[in-house]
Design a protein around this motif. Structure first.
Motif, short mmCIF file in Angstrom:
data_model
loop_
_atom_site.label_atom_id
_atom_site.label_comp_id
_atom_site.label_asym_id
_atom_site.label_seq_id
_atom_site.Cartn_x
_atom_site.Cartn_y
_atom_site.Cartn_z
N ASP A 1 119.91 67.87 72.19
CA ASP A 1 120.57 67.41 71.08
C ASP A 1 121.06 66.09 71.16
OD1 ASP A 1 120.60 70.21 70.08
OD2 ASP A 1 122.58 70.86 71.14
N ASP A 2 120.76 65.51 72.10
CA ASP A 2 121.18 64.20 72.23
C ASP A 2 119.90 63.22 71.95
OD1 ASP A 2 123.61 64.74 73.13
OD2 ASP A 2 123.29 64.45 75.27
N ILE A 3 118.72 63.93 71.94
CA ILE A 3 117.63 63.03 71.58
C ILE A 3 116.81 63.38 70.39
CG2 ILE A 3 115.10 62.66 72.52
CD1 ILE A 3 117.46 61.85 74.56
N ASN A 4 116.45 62.11 69.82
CA ASN A 4 115.78 62.34 68.36
C ASN A 4 114.33 63.14 68.86
OD1 ASN A 4 117.31 60.99 66.53
ND2 ASN A 4 116.84 58.90 67.40
N LYS A 5 114.26 64.23 68.00
CA LYS A 5 113.00 64.90 68.15
C LYS A 5 111.71 64.36 67.72
CE LYS A 5 115.32 68.75 69.31
NZ LYS A 5 116.65 68.25 69.34
N LEU A 6 111.76 63.43 66.78
CA LEU A 6 110.65 62.71 66.40
C LEU A 6 110.65 61.20 66.84
CD1 LEU A 6 110.23 64.21 62.92
CD2 LEU A 6 109.10 65.10 65.08
N ASN A 7 109.40 60.85 67.41
CA ASN A 7 109.40 59.47 67.87
C ASN A 7 108.23 58.91 67.37
OD1 ASN A 7 110.38 57.30 69.76
ND2 ASN A 7 108.10 57.39 70.20
N PHE A 8 108.25 57.47 66.45
CA PHE A 8 107.25 56.88 65.88
C PHE A 8 106.94 55.70 66.61
CE2 PHE A 8 106.01 53.82 62.80
CZ PHE A 8 104.67 54.19 62.50
N GLY A 9 105.78 55.23 66.93
CA GLY A 9 105.54 53.96 67.73
C GLY A 9 104.16 53.45 67.10
N LEU A 10 103.96 52.19 67.67
CA LEU A 10 102.40 51.50 67.34
C LEU A 10 101.89 51.19 68.76
CD1 LEU A 10 103.75 49.01 64.47
CD2 LEU A 10 102.57 51.20 64.12
N GLY A 11 100.56 51.32 68.74
CA GLY A 11 99.85 51.25 70.06
C GLY A 11 98.79 50.10 69.60
N LEU A 12 98.51 49.34 70.53
CA LEU A 12 97.48 48.41 70.81
C LEU A 12 96.54 48.56 72.08
CD1 LEU A 12 96.21 45.87 69.36
CD2 LEU A 12 97.89 44.34 70.51
#
Length: 228
Positions: free
Chosen positions: A168-179
């Motif tokens: 419950d302390d962590i955002n379930k969805l994570n968005f990032g950018l890769g190179l």
């Protein structure tokens, strides 16, 4: 009118050639695995702040042309951070105390990168694209060691801790950018290096307010891929 027909002929020929080229490079599937060196954005980059982990999964490579392709992946991804602190205290000429602590945060995700790859050479490519991740679980581990030397006698005290991270302390969805970039040694075996920087905070808003901290994930990846 002759110019119009000539233009249509050139376009038709180009489209036919492109279609033949794509048909010669069908969609391919493969597996990939490798190592992660991850940290939180609030940490300074350095060996003591990089946590070792791994990733493994599957991918599909979809050619758009001879130079461009799209590669969606589904991987198990182990991220997190590491923090090492050490010090040495000389009490007297005969008494010294050495302190070392190491704490790790492990965050496990299912990640779905979608990379657009460009091939400037036959076996070499560069890539970039988004990565979507879903948080699975995590834990915190730590070890503190105090070594005291009195004359010729040495005493070491070790204290270890381990606890699960509250989902419950962590955002379930994570968005990032890769190179990244890669090289294919053979038609089946290749190597890939990638850097992914998260744009989403790890903690939810409540924990960010409580800790006054809002770190993001960042990870360097290096591994092998095998195309069937």
């Amino acid at each position: 009118m002759k110019k119009l027909f000539l233009g249509l002929a050139i376009v038709s020929t180009s489209l036919a050639f492109a279609q033949q080229t794509i048909e010669k490079e069908p969609v391919s599937f493969g597996i990939k695995a490798g190592g992660n060196a991850s940290s939180f954005s609030e940490q300074k980059l350095g060996f003591n702040n990089l946590k070792a982990g791994y990733y493994a999964g599957v991918y599909a490579n979809i050619p758009l042309s001879t130079e461009f392709s799209i590669q969606p992946e589904v991987i198990y991804n182990e991220l997190g951070s590491r923090n090492v602190v050490s010090s040495r205290d000389v009490v007297t000429d005969a008494v010294t105390a050495n302190f070392r602590s190491e704490y790790r945060a492990t965050l496990r995700y299912i990640s779905v990168p979608v990379m657009v790859q460009f091939k400037p050479a036959r076996n070499f490519y560069v890539e970039a694209g988004p990565e979507f991740s879903y948080f699975l679980s995590g834990k915190n581990t730590g070890e503190a060691k105090i070594t005291t030397t009195v004359g010729n006698n040495t005493v070491t005290q070790v204290e270890s801790t381990s606890s699960s991270i509250d989902k419950d302390d962590i955002n379930k969805l994570n968005f990032g950018l890769g190179l990244g970039l890669g090289y294919n040694f053979t038609p089946h075996l290749g190597i890939n290096a990638r850097y992914v920087n998260s744009l989403t905070h790890i903690y939810n808003s409540r924990l960010q307010n409580e800790t006054n901290s809002s770190p993001n994930n960042r990870v360097f990846q290096l591994g092998l891929n095998y195309k069937f």
